[in-house]
Enzyme design. Sequence first.
Site, PDB file in Angstrom:
ATOM      1  N   THR A  10       0.815  -1.215   0.000  1.00 11.15           N
ATOM      2  CA  THR A  10       0.000   0.000   0.000  1.00 11.15           C
ATOM      3  C   THR A  10       0.847   1.262   0.000  1.00 11.15           C
ATOM      4  O   THR A  10       0.654   2.170  -0.817  1.00 11.15           O
ATOM      5  CB  THR A  10      -0.929  -0.008   1.229  1.00 11.15           C
ATOM      6  N   ARG A  43       8.395 -13.951  -4.187  1.00 15.65           N
ATOM      7  CA  ARG A  43       7.015 -14.312  -4.498  1.00 15.65           C
ATOM      8  C   ARG A  43       6.311 -13.241  -5.329  1.00 15.65           C
ATOM      9  O   ARG A  43       5.467 -13.537  -6.174  1.00 15.65           O
ATOM     10  CB  ARG A  43       6.249 -14.552  -3.197  1.00 15.65           C
ATOM     11  N   GLY A 130       0.617   8.595   9.616  1.00 18.19           N
ATOM     12  CA  GLY A 130       0.255   8.442   8.211  1.00 18.19           C
ATOM     13  C   GLY A 130       0.500   9.714   7.420  1.00 18.19           C
ATOM     14  O   GLY A 130       1.628  10.123   7.193  1.00 18.19           O
ATOM     15  N   LYS A 201       4.383   4.316  17.872  1.00 14.50           N
ATOM     16  CA  LYS A 201       4.351   5.698  17.395  1.00 14.50           C
ATOM     17  C   LYS A 201       4.646   6.673  18.532  1.00 14.50           C
ATOM     18  O   LYS A 201       5.372   7.664  18.344  1.00 14.50           O
ATOM     19  CB  LYS A 201       2.993   5.991  16.762  1.00 14.50           C
TER      20      LYS A 201
END
EC number: 1.1.1.3
Length: 384
Positions: A10, A43, A130, A201
């Site tokens: 992501t 993979r 984020g 965090k």
Amino acid sequence: MKIAIIGFGTVGRGAYDILKDRKEILAQYTEPIEVSYIVVTERSKARLAEQFGDTVVTGADYDRVLDEVDLIAEATGDTESAFDYMKRALEKKIAVVTANKAAVSAHYRELVELAEKNDTPFLCEAAVGGGIPVLTPLRGLALQNEIRGVRGILNGTCNYLLNAMYDDGADYAEVLAQCQEMGYAEQDPTDDVEGFDTRRKLHILIEMAMGAIDGDAIPTRGIAEIDGDIVGYLKARNKKIKLVASATKTARGIEAVVEPLIVDADSALGVLPLAINQVQVKGHWVGDVAFTGPGAGKEPTGNAVVADIVTAATKSDLPLLRRESLPLAGVRGRYFVAYPLEGDIVDRIDDGYAITKEIERERLSELLPDTAFFARIEGDEWNR
């Protein structure tokens, strides 16, 4: 500037897409930024090579990658392999950008010292909050202020879950499954709901702003024991539960804790919707400042990675202050307890729930089984 993206999930894909979209704009202000390599597992290699060709390599090619790039953007979810990637890059004076909170929390001091020794950028904005730009301004605030406290909501999964239970009367297990479907929570949600993600965090914030501590020793309790009855009881009293990380610098050391906190529903933390995070910082000159935004997601977190890449490319990173080691101090407070308590620590029983007098958190924890839900009642400790 040639870069390698390590991991292409992501966050790595988000950073790649933003760099591609903003390539022409960025080139007006920095040297051209080229993604020369995407380093993935064996993979994943064949699948990604169909789209990105020879740019895709595996960890077996990492020494060759380091010979050819100026920066690595580490975006894996692993701890030890990520640390190895970052350590090897810094030793060769190659700039490092990372979104990996677990690796940064576990190896913060070693990575910072290695970056300083080799005069090489080490940037980790995406590891906390984020898409919220908090670590970069925190570097500046720490130069200009004594940072007396940091606190906030640092996990989008828990905030989304608690909001859904409060706003819609949703069932905990059903909302957690929904969070997993949306990608907010991992298939094993333990790190999120038990507070370990938040603890990592908080540890990074403390190390950067206040002092060097043992992050694993921060008292931590999550929200897995909450139920709809507790939420309903508090909602009737215009109160909300939030999973809050907090750290305050005192004469005894740093009072740090991750635990559920009962706040006014219309307070700064209480009104944060959906998966939105907020980090509050208290400086002795600047006063109280807050940073609010999306705490996770492809685009917000990828944006934070790209911001660090641009900082490294323009050589505009601020120094990190060297921090002395400080002890953790015990946390005290009044607590709401969903368990039958008796004795002199109880202030009152209300609707079957106990409200304690001010008590050492550690003492209270010793009196309760692991399955008992308890939450600190917000007082004025943040305003000391």
